[in-house]
Design a protein around this motif. Structure first.
Motif, short mmCIF file in Angstrom:
data_model
loop_
_atom_site.label_atom_id
_atom_site.label_comp_id
_atom_site.label_asym_id
_atom_site.label_seq_id
_atom_site.Cartn_x
_atom_site.Cartn_y
_atom_site.Cartn_z
N MET A 232 2.58 26.88 -7.20
CA MET A 232 1.75 27.23 -8.36
C MET A 232 2.66 27.47 -9.57
SD MET A 232 -1.41 29.48 -6.85
CE MET A 232 -0.49 30.54 -5.78
N VAL A 233 2.11 27.21 -10.76
CA VAL A 233 2.93 27.19 -11.97
C VAL A 233 3.51 28.56 -12.31
CG1 VAL A 233 1.12 27.62 -13.68
CG2 VAL A 233 3.04 26.13 -14.27
N ASP A 234 2.89 29.64 -11.82
CA ASP A 234 3.43 30.97 -12.13
C ASP A 234 4.79 31.21 -11.48
OD1 ASP A 234 2.56 31.22 -9.52
OD2 ASP A 234 1.57 33.16 -9.82
N LYS A 235 5.17 30.33 -10.51
CA LYS A 235 6.47 30.45 -9.86
C LYS A 235 7.61 29.96 -10.76
CE LYS A 235 5.03 31.99 -5.83
NZ LYS A 235 3.63 32.26 -6.21
N ILE A 236 7.28 29.12 -11.75
CA ILE A 236 8.35 28.61 -12.62
C ILE A 236 8.18 29.02 -14.08
CG2 ILE A 236 8.74 26.60 -11.13
CD1 ILE A 236 7.38 24.90 -13.38
N MET A 237 7.07 29.69 -14.38
CA MET A 237 6.84 30.03 -15.80
C MET A 237 7.81 31.12 -16.27
SD MET A 237 3.38 32.36 -15.83
CE MET A 237 3.37 34.06 -15.24
N VAL A 238 8.04 31.13 -17.58
CA VAL A 238 8.83 32.19 -18.22
C VAL A 238 7.85 33.23 -18.75
CG1 VAL A 238 10.41 32.75 -20.09
CG2 VAL A 238 10.69 30.61 -18.83
N ALA A 239 8.05 34.48 -18.36
CA ALA A 239 7.13 35.54 -18.79
C ALA A 239 7.94 36.77 -19.20
CB ALA A 239 6.18 35.88 -17.66
N PRO A 240 7.47 37.52 -20.20
CA PRO A 240 6.30 37.18 -21.04
C PRO A 240 6.65 36.07 -22.03
CG PRO A 240 7.38 39.15 -21.87
CD PRO A 240 8.11 38.77 -20.62
N VAL A 241 5.63 35.46 -22.61
CA VAL A 241 5.83 34.44 -23.62
C VAL A 241 5.99 35.12 -24.98
CG1 VAL A 241 3.35 34.14 -23.99
CG2 VAL A 241 4.91 32.30 -24.62
N LEU A 242 6.85 34.55 -25.83
CA LEU A 242 7.08 35.11 -27.17
C LEU A 242 5.94 34.67 -28.08
CD1 LEU A 242 9.38 36.85 -28.30
CD2 LEU A 242 10.41 34.78 -29.21
N THR A 243 5.20 35.64 -28.64
CA THR A 243 4.02 35.31 -29.46
C THR A 243 4.27 35.63 -30.93
OG1 THR A 243 3.08 37.48 -28.95
CG2 THR A 243 2.36 35.62 -27.59
#
Length: 638
Positions: A232-243
């Motif tokens: 699932m994509v949450d395994k490679i996502m960068v968090a938190p995202v810069l907003t």
């Protein structure tokens, strides 16, 4: 610190961007620099080569940056002593798009990017300089038509307005980003990104952004086998995202990316991760925006070889103005920027004409008059100009004037192609009446001032709003001297100009309704130029000349200066200044919206509040009218 590092630091401190650093910072950087001795024709890097871990500064010699167009090497830039090049690893991830080759024996300093990056992130002047250098050297490098046979001048850097503009300049970005849930499969997200040619996807939970995945994450985590493509994509996502907020400026976005070591910013409604996603800003968006920076546009103007190239730059200027107006950038700032670009376009048109027909037989000056002369031209309006050439012996006069008429005709033709329509009233340097020797112009202005009624057919007040575009400053000084010397206490002249200012139709009826057009294609529309702006322009000019205010042609600035010169009536002048800004902005918005000059306002499209604002902006005109009548003792029209 060793002697070589000391010598390098001493060399660098003279040049931008290093001069913005302390000597201690420079010394630390210098100790990590590699010194490269390049033989003639040594290639440092070439097209499609993998990016290096450093950028370069020429210590001595000459390095050419080039591309191959139509099987022919085209020089993009010549890097002499102190010039930076090879900045791509800072601002882009793909391979080099040009070749760097030593054209003579050269010494080059290789500066490690890892060492220098913190100084870029923490010093705005360094960042602005390096981004502009990068944009100038990369813009349109693959555009065959614009690059073919286009020899580019040596490296030139711009200061002043350029850096300042980046704090106002807004960004165009992807406002239809890919949004997926944390439970989406990596494979599906990758396919979505590939099909839409996006470099990122935002991961949202309950419609709020919780992370981001970019092509970099796919190459570093999936391609290497660290995470399975079925995950699932949450395994490679960068968090938190810069907003960030929607109206973030170019400079702010650059600093945020560099400081946080990211390549994408998530745009949200309120700038936080607690509101809905509106778009994504990528590094590529920054490079595109930087290419439309005023300093970059001006440099490209100086390189241009044809009217069509100039036309493309003018269209980009229009885009810059449109986005800036929509983001409420101060109008005074915008007119300054637009004027600089307009004048650069005009100057280059003259230069191209001279290159075509040969050098001028004597010195001369080209003046913009009217709105260009006042530096108030944001929308595309027609050409208004005059040409003044140095006095010559009588037997050379005809030949000299013929040359300048030819020059003016070629220039106005180029400008017409660029997008400046010919003046319908013929107020152009290409007309025999408005291309004269300095002595003839002095006689012309003297006659206008002393016998204005007799020459009213020829006298247009725009001839008293002029700005030199090209040529000899002493010509402008001579015209100024003539006007202020002859205008001093000249009752007849001020009577004529005063009545001319008062003759404009009033903007409001007795019952405070707008005077609108009664017939024709603009029926029921309000003529904001003739009924609102022109009376202010005429009044500012009249008082500026009568108070001896030289060198200020802009209406807003004239009123501001008058408030200082004549404090008794400062309130009237300052209210008129603000009214002029509001009316100018309204006209510009109308013009941008409908691709017109913005002269006629459709009142039906204005909100009730905007109509009231318009009426309030017209109120100071009544006070200005009374001040003109009282000051110049005008009781009736001439």
């Amino acid at each position: 610190m060793n002697t070589i590092a000391n010598q390098i630091a001493d060399f660098l401190k003279v040049y931008a961007p290093f001069k913005y650093l302390t000597y201690e910072e420079l010394s630390n950087i210098a100790s990590t620099i590699r010194v490269l001795n390049l033989e003639v024709n040594t290639t440092l890097f070439q097209v499609e080569e993998t990016l290096h871990d450093c950028f370069y500064v020429v210590a001595s010699g000459l390095v050419n940056l080039s591309v191959i167009v139509d099987a022919e090497e085209t020089i993009l830039n010549k890097c002499h002593e102190g010039a930076l090049f090879g900045l791509r690893p800072f601002f882009a991830k793909n391979n080099y798009t040009m070749t760097a080759k030593a054209r003579e024996e050269s010494i080059v300093y290789a500066i490690p990017i890892a060492v220098f990056r913190p100084f870029v992130a923490n010093n705005t002047e360094v960042l602005n300089f390096m981004l502009e250098n990068f944009a100038v050297n990369t813009h349109n490098s693959k555009d065959k038509e614009s690059m073919h046979n286009n020899q580019i001048s040596d490296t030139v850097y711009y200061t002043g307005q350029t850096s300042e503009m980046q704090y106002f300049q807004t960004l165009s970005y992807n406002n239809q980003p890919i949004i997926v849930s944390p439970f989406s499969l990596v494979q599906d997200v990758a396919q979505l990104m590939a099909e839409s040619k996006n470099t990122s996807a935002i991961i949202c939970k309950n419609n709020l952004p919780v992370g981001i995945v970019t092509d970099k994450d796919f190459s570093s985590k999936i391609a290497t086998g660290r995470v399975a493509i079925s995950a699932m994509v949450d395994k490679i996502m960068v968090a938190p995202v810069l907003t960030v907020l929607e109206n973030i400026s170019l400079a702010e976005a650059q600093l945020l990316m560099l400081k946080n070591g990211v390549t994408h910013l998530c745009v949200t409604k309120d700038g936080s991760d607690q509101s809905v996603v509106k778009g994504v800003i990528s590094e590529h968006d920054l490079v595109v925006a930087q290419a439309n920076n005023p300093g970059v546009l001006i440099k490209e103007i100086k390189r241009s070889q044809t009217a069509l190239e100039l036309k493309q730059i003018r269209l980009r200027m229009a885009d810059l103005i449109l986005t800036s107006i929509q983001k409420n950038i101060p109008l005074t700032h915008l007119t300054n920027i637009a004027s600089e670009i307009n004048f650069a376009l005009l100057k280059r048109a003259i230069e191209l004409s001279i290159l075509d027909i040969g050098s001028a037989p004597t010195r001369f000056a080209w003046f913009s008059i009217g709105s260009q002369g006042r530096k108030e031209q944001l929308l595309f309006t027609d050409q208004d100009s005059i040409l003044v050439f140095e006095d010559v012996v009588p037997e050379k006069y005809r030949e000299t004037k013929d040359y300048f008429l030819n020059l003016a005709q070629k220039t106005t033709s180029i400008l017409e192609t660029v997008g400046y329509p010919l003046c319908p009233n013929g107020h152009m340097a290409s007309t025999i009446l408005w291309c004269k020797s300095l002595s003839d112009w002095i006689k012309q202005y003297t006659n206008w001032i002393h016998t204005p009624g007799e020459n009213s057919k020829d006298l247009s007040s725009i001839f008293f709003d002029y700005e030199i575009v090209f040529g000899e400053q002493k010509m402008e000084d001579a015209l100024n001297d003539t006007i202020f010397k002859n205008g001093d206490k000249n009752t007849l002249f001020y009577d004529f100009l005063g009545n001319d200012a008062l003759r404009k139709n009033t903007p409001l009826t007795f019952f405070k309704n707008f005077h609108v057009e009664e017939e024709g294609p603009n029926k029921d529309k309000f003529d904001i130029k003739t009924r609102a702006l022109m009376p202010l322009i005429d009044g500012a000019r009249l008082f500026a000349i009568s108070h001896g205010i030289r060198g200020i042609n802009n209406t807003y600035m004239r009123f501001k200066q008058l408030a200082i010169k004549d404090p008794k009536h400062a309130e009237v002048y300052l209210e008129c200044a603000e009214a002029f800004l509001f009316l100018s902005k309204l006209r510009t918005l109308e013009g941008v919206k409908n691709d017109t000059s913005g002269q006629y306002i459709n009142l039906e499209e204005l909100s009730k509040i905007d109509k009231e604002k318009l009426k309030n902006a017209l109120a100071p005109m009544r006070d200005l009218e009374h001040l003109i009548k009282d000051t110049f003792q005008l009781t009736q029209f001439s």
